[in-house]
Design an enzyme around this catalytic site. Structure first.
Site, PDB file in Angstrom:
ATOM      1  N   GLY A 149       0.659  -0.958   0.068  1.00  0.00           N
ATOM      2  CA  GLY A 149      -0.008  -0.134  -0.051  1.00  0.00           C
ATOM      3  C   GLY A 149       0.852   1.195  -0.059  1.00  0.00           C
ATOM      4  N   SER A 150       0.372   2.424   0.805  1.00  0.00           N
ATOM      5  CA  SER A 150       1.040   3.687   0.553  1.00  0.00           C
ATOM      6  C   SER A 150       2.096   3.598   1.682  1.00  0.00           C
ATOM      7  CB  SER A 150       0.044   4.766   0.857  1.00  0.00           C
ATOM      8  OG  SER A 150      -0.438   4.558   1.905  1.00  0.00           O
ATOM      9  N   GLY A 161       2.084   2.223   5.491  1.00  0.00           N
ATOM     10  CA  GLY A 161       3.342   1.349   5.332  1.00  0.00           C
ATOM     11  C   GLY A 161       4.183   1.692   6.640  1.00  0.00           C
ATOM     12  N   GLU A 210       5.662  -3.512   0.663  1.00  0.00           N
ATOM     13  CA  GLU A 210       5.746  -3.084  -0.767  1.00  0.00           C
ATOM     14  C   GLU A 210       4.926  -1.825  -0.704  1.00  0.00           C
ATOM     15  OE1 GLU A 210       8.067  -5.595  -2.380  1.00  0.00           O
ATOM     16  OE2 GLU A 210       6.933  -4.315  -3.851  1.00  0.00           O
ATOM     17  N   CYS A 249       1.671  -0.183  -8.979  1.00  0.00           N
ATOM     18  CA  CYS A 249       2.732   0.380  -8.338  1.00  0.00           C
ATOM     19  C   CYS A 249       4.010   0.554  -9.296  1.00  0.00           C
ATOM     20  CB  CYS A 249       3.202  -0.637  -7.019  1.00  0.00           C
ATOM     21  SG  CYS A 249       3.426  -2.143  -7.512  1.00  0.00           S
TER      22      CYS A 249
HETATM   23  O1  TXE Z   1      -3.497   2.656   0.665  1.00  0.00           O
HETATM   24  P1  TXE Z   1      -3.274   2.184   1.955  1.00  0.00           P
HETATM   25  P2  TXE Z   1      -4.673   2.681  -0.439  1.00  0.00           P
HETATM   26  C1  TXE Z   1      -0.444   4.031  -3.020  1.00  0.00           C
HETATM   27  C2  TXE Z   1      -1.264   4.643  -4.079  1.00  0.00           C
HETATM   28  C3  TXE Z   1      -2.316   5.256  -3.508  1.00  0.00           C
HETATM   29  C4  TXE Z   1      -2.302   5.243  -2.115  1.00  0.00           C
HETATM   30  C5  TXE Z   1      -3.315   4.976  -1.237  1.00  0.00           C
HETATM   31  O2  TXE Z   1      -0.540   6.070  -4.444  1.00  0.00           O
HETATM   32  O3  TXE Z   1      -3.015   6.412  -3.720  1.00  0.00           O
HETATM   33  O4  TXE Z   1      -1.123   4.115  -1.888  1.00  0.00           O
HETATM   34  O5  TXE Z   1      -4.020   3.653  -1.563  1.00  0.00           O
HETATM   35  C6  TXE Z   1      -4.871  -0.845   5.413  1.00  0.00           C
HETATM   36  N1  TXE Z   1      -2.864   0.038   9.814  1.00  0.00           N
HETATM   37  N2  TXE Z   1      -0.556   2.631  -3.334  1.00  0.00           N
HETATM   38  O6  TXE Z   1      -5.826   3.655   0.114  1.00  0.00           O
HETATM   39  O7  TXE Z   1      -4.085   3.313   2.919  1.00  0.00           O
HETATM   40  C7  TXE Z   1      -6.053  -0.469   4.377  1.00  0.00           C
HETATM   41  O8  TXE Z   1      -7.378  -0.931   4.805  1.00  0.00           O
HETATM   42  C8  TXE Z   1      -2.858  -1.188   9.122  1.00  0.00           C
HETATM   43  C9  TXE Z   1       0.731   1.756  -3.606  1.00  0.00           C
HETATM   44  O9  TXE Z   1      -4.855   1.263  -1.055  1.00  0.00           O
HETATM   45  O10 TXE Z   1      -1.753   2.338   2.413  1.00  0.00           O
HETATM   46  C10 TXE Z   1      -5.726  -1.349   3.037  1.00  0.00           C
HETATM   47  O11 TXE Z   1      -6.144  -2.679   3.258  1.00  0.00           O
HETATM   48  N3  TXE Z   1      -3.378  -1.274   7.981  1.00  0.00           N
HETATM   49  C11 TXE Z   1       0.583   0.406  -3.980  1.00  0.00           C
HETATM   50  C12 TXE Z   1      -4.387  -1.293   2.949  1.00  0.00           C
HETATM   51  O12 TXE Z   1      -3.794  -0.959   4.513  1.00  0.00           O
HETATM   52  C13 TXE Z   1      -4.122  -0.114   7.493  1.00  0.00           C
HETATM   53  C14 TXE Z   1      -0.892  -0.122  -3.861  1.00  0.00           C
HETATM   54  C15 TXE Z   1      -3.654  -0.328   1.879  1.00  0.00           C
HETATM   55  O13 TXE Z   1      -3.915   0.976   2.280  1.00  0.00           O
HETATM   56  C16 TXE Z   1      -3.992   1.150   8.212  1.00  0.00           C
HETATM   57  C17 TXE Z   1      -1.909   0.646  -3.384  1.00  0.00           C
HETATM   58  C18 TXE Z   1      -3.404   1.106   9.393  1.00  0.00           C
HETATM   59  N4  TXE Z   1      -3.332   2.308  10.330  1.00  0.00           N
HETATM   60  C19 TXE Z   1      -1.728   1.620  -3.150  1.00  0.00           C
HETATM   61  N5  TXE Z   1      -4.607   2.057   7.505  1.00  0.00           N
HETATM   62  C20 TXE Z   1       1.505  -0.366  -4.555  1.00  0.00           C
HETATM   63  N6  TXE Z   1       2.589  -0.468  -4.217  1.00  0.00           N
HETATM   64  O14 TXE Z   1       1.207  -1.339  -5.159  1.00  0.00           O
HETATM   65  C21 TXE Z   1      -4.986   1.412   6.138  1.00  0.00           C
HETATM   66  N7  TXE Z   1      -4.533   0.124   6.134  1.00  0.00           N
END
Ligand code: TXE
Length: 491
Positions: A214-215, A219, A236, A270
């Site tokens: 994720g973000s 992360g 990642e 990503c």
């Molecule tokens: O990410 P989040 P999102 C980037 C891309 C995008 C941004 C946000 O720029 O605009 O990230 O995407 C969980 N503790 N990428 O909203 O918020 C949440 O529920 C534990 C890059 O998807 O990081 C979800 O299941 N978990 C990328 C997961 O984290 C938590 C892929 C991802 O959410 C949490 C996608 C917390 N405090 C987005 N808060 C890539 N590398 O491929 C949220 N979550």
């Protein structure tokens, strides 16, 4: 818990903009109970040989292949009809099938049995002990693929897996776990919980190892929570992946490759190409080709299976992309094509957006945009191109397209990224189980999620060490070994 008390999260349909799904959040006690069940069942799963686990996974593969169509449909509703969604059945089958072929060899290669090189009278046997419960927190882009990328090798390694998918894209979960339910031995060790970041934190509180995609800001929170518990986490994160096109490159080939690498899945990948550096002498011709090719890309607003670009999966992402474009324009960039968020039938779309006259003080060249953008910047020398490519906090992937592989390779070796694609873009899937890579900068943390290492992340390596010689006597001055001998104390 009574239904009335259950927290619900409304889920928006990316094509219609309507809320057509209510996600039932797993309360903390449910997360804990599922974790406890999986942890108890994992003992028997780990006690099986890898070959026995492979046999179970083979039956899962059959269940997935019977449901491949339903899995693809659900993933397509979640994302808005991404090309990759319709391949999800095959991608999942490839993931499981690949590990069926490779798991035993990958785990065996990590074992050592023989004498210690530093203490020859000591015999060493290694044992691989899987982490009992792996928690997976996955994102909304490529929701099924990114949920399973880590889950599948963890299961082969002998861990139990508890998955928390993104609250933005939860629809694929039901058909996926219907396939799991067809294989009781697997259902005993693979389950899911639903919810947002709070549920993510509940998952971390119960897991022995966490994989997160994720973000960067989230992360960081995941890494901190795992650090508090002193459990490993593998992150990642995002990318801002550059592509370098040299003067001698076949510009038509380069434009075709860069366009796909930047706009596939509406750029919500990503490892999308997000910055393009072109030799000044080729810049104008390259940009003309890019604009021409970009103009042929169609939206899939009429039919999710027709057209090339689907709507933004996550509505706020459209605002992020629009804000990056606006910032670039305000600082002097020119948008040659695309650039507008278009609302069609409730879905938010953007066409391929070619932007020139960009510079590194613009957000669009620094932050992950995650949209179908193609910012192109000219460079004078290869040194400058490499310096620009490396002027980033990220380092997931990069691409170099030159007149020949011989010309591209030395450039690729200087670029800081976990994988550099040569004479093409978007070759990440080529890594799979073949080769491991480490992301640079903010793009990741921890072992590789590809190559044999990806399965080895889920086992602790334990050493069983037998002394076949005399035991050392503390009263002997040389009890740590004779100076200069293997294992001997250094003087
Ligand atoms: O990410 P989040 P999102 C980037 C891309 C995008 C941004 C946000 O720029 O605009 O990230 O995407 C969980 N503790 N990428 O909203 O918020 C949440 O529920 C534990 C890059 O998807 O990081 C979800 O299941 N978990 C990328 C997961 O984290 C938590 C892929 C991802 O959410 C949490 C996608 C917390 N405090 C987005 N808060 C890539 N590398 O491929 C949220 N979550």
């Amino acid at each position: 818990m009574a239904d009335a008390e259950q927290r619900l999260i409304p889920v928006r349909n990316p094509r219609t903009g309507a809320v057509d799904f209510q996600l039932k959040v797993s309360p903390p006690e449910e997360v804990a109970a599922k974790a406890a069940r999986l942890r108890a069942n994992q003992k028997a799963w780990a006690a099986r040989t890898t070959a026995e686990r492979v046999a179970v996974m083979r039956r899962w593969l059959e269940a997935v292949s019977r449901k491949a169509q339903a899995l693809a449909e659900a993933d397509a509703v979640d994302t808005g009809g991404c090309h990759t969604s319709y391949l999800q059945g095959f991608i999942t089958m490839g993931n499981i099938g690949g590990w069926i072929e490779d798991a035993e060899a990958a785990l065996d290669r990590a074992l050592y049995e023989g004498p210690s090189r530093s203490m020859p009278t000591v015999e060493v046997r290694s044992q691989l002990v899987p982490y009992p419960l792996v928690g997976i927190i996955s994102p909304w882009n490529a929701p099924m693929m990114l949920a399973l990328l880590d889950a599948v090798p963890a299961l082969f390694a002998g861990s139990a897996v508890l998955l928390k998918p993104s609250e933005v894209t939860p629809r694929f979960v039901e058909p996926l776990f219907e396939t799991v339910a067809e294989v009781p031995e697997l259902a005993a060790v693979f389950d899911h919980v639903m919810g947002d970041g709070r549920t993510g934190q509940d998952l971390i509180a119960n897991a022995d190892l966490v994989c997160f995609t994720g973000s960067v800001p989230t992360g960081r929170k995941v890494a901190v929570a795992c650090a508090e518990r002193l459990i490993p986490c593998f992150l990642e994160l995002g990318g801002k992946d550059p592509a370098i096109v040299t003067a001698s490159a076949d510009l038509d080939r380069a434009a075709t490759s860069v366009l796909r690498g930047a706009v596939h899945a509406t750029g919500q990948v990503c490892f999308s190409v997000e910055r393009i550096y072109v030799d000044a002498s080729a810049h104008d011709d390259f940009v003309a080709l890019l604009v021409e090719k970009a103009g042929k890309v169609r939206l899939n607003s009429d039919d999710p299976r027709a057209g090339h670009l689907h709507p933004f999966t996550f509505a706020p992402q459209a605002e992020i992309v629009a804000s990056h474009v606006a910032d670039a324009v305000a600082k002097g960039a020119r948008v040659l094509t695309g650039g507008q968020v278009e609302t069609i039938g409730g879905g938010l779309y953007m066409r391929p957006t070619v932007i020139v006259d960009v510079a590194h003080d613009m957000t669009i060249m620094r932050d992950e945009t995650f949209g179908p953008i193609l910012p192109v910047m000219r460079y004078q020398t290869i040194d400058e191109a490499v310096a620009l490519a490396n002027d980033t906090a990220f380092g997931l992937t990069a691409s170099v397209i030159a007149g020949s592989e011989e010309e591209a390779l030395p450039i690729a070796r200087r670029v800081n990224a976990g994988a550099v694609f040569i004479q093409d873009t978007f070759l990440t899937f080529g890594k799979n189980r073949t080769v491991g890579t480490h992301s640079f900068g903010w793009s990741g943390l921890g072992g590789s999620r590809t190559g044999p290492e990806s399965i080895l992340r889920f086992v602790r390596r334990k050493a069983l060490m037998t002394q076949h010689g005399p035991v050392a006597d503390i009263l002997d001055d040389h009890h740590l070994g004779k100076p200069g001998q293997p294992g001997g104390a250094k003087r």
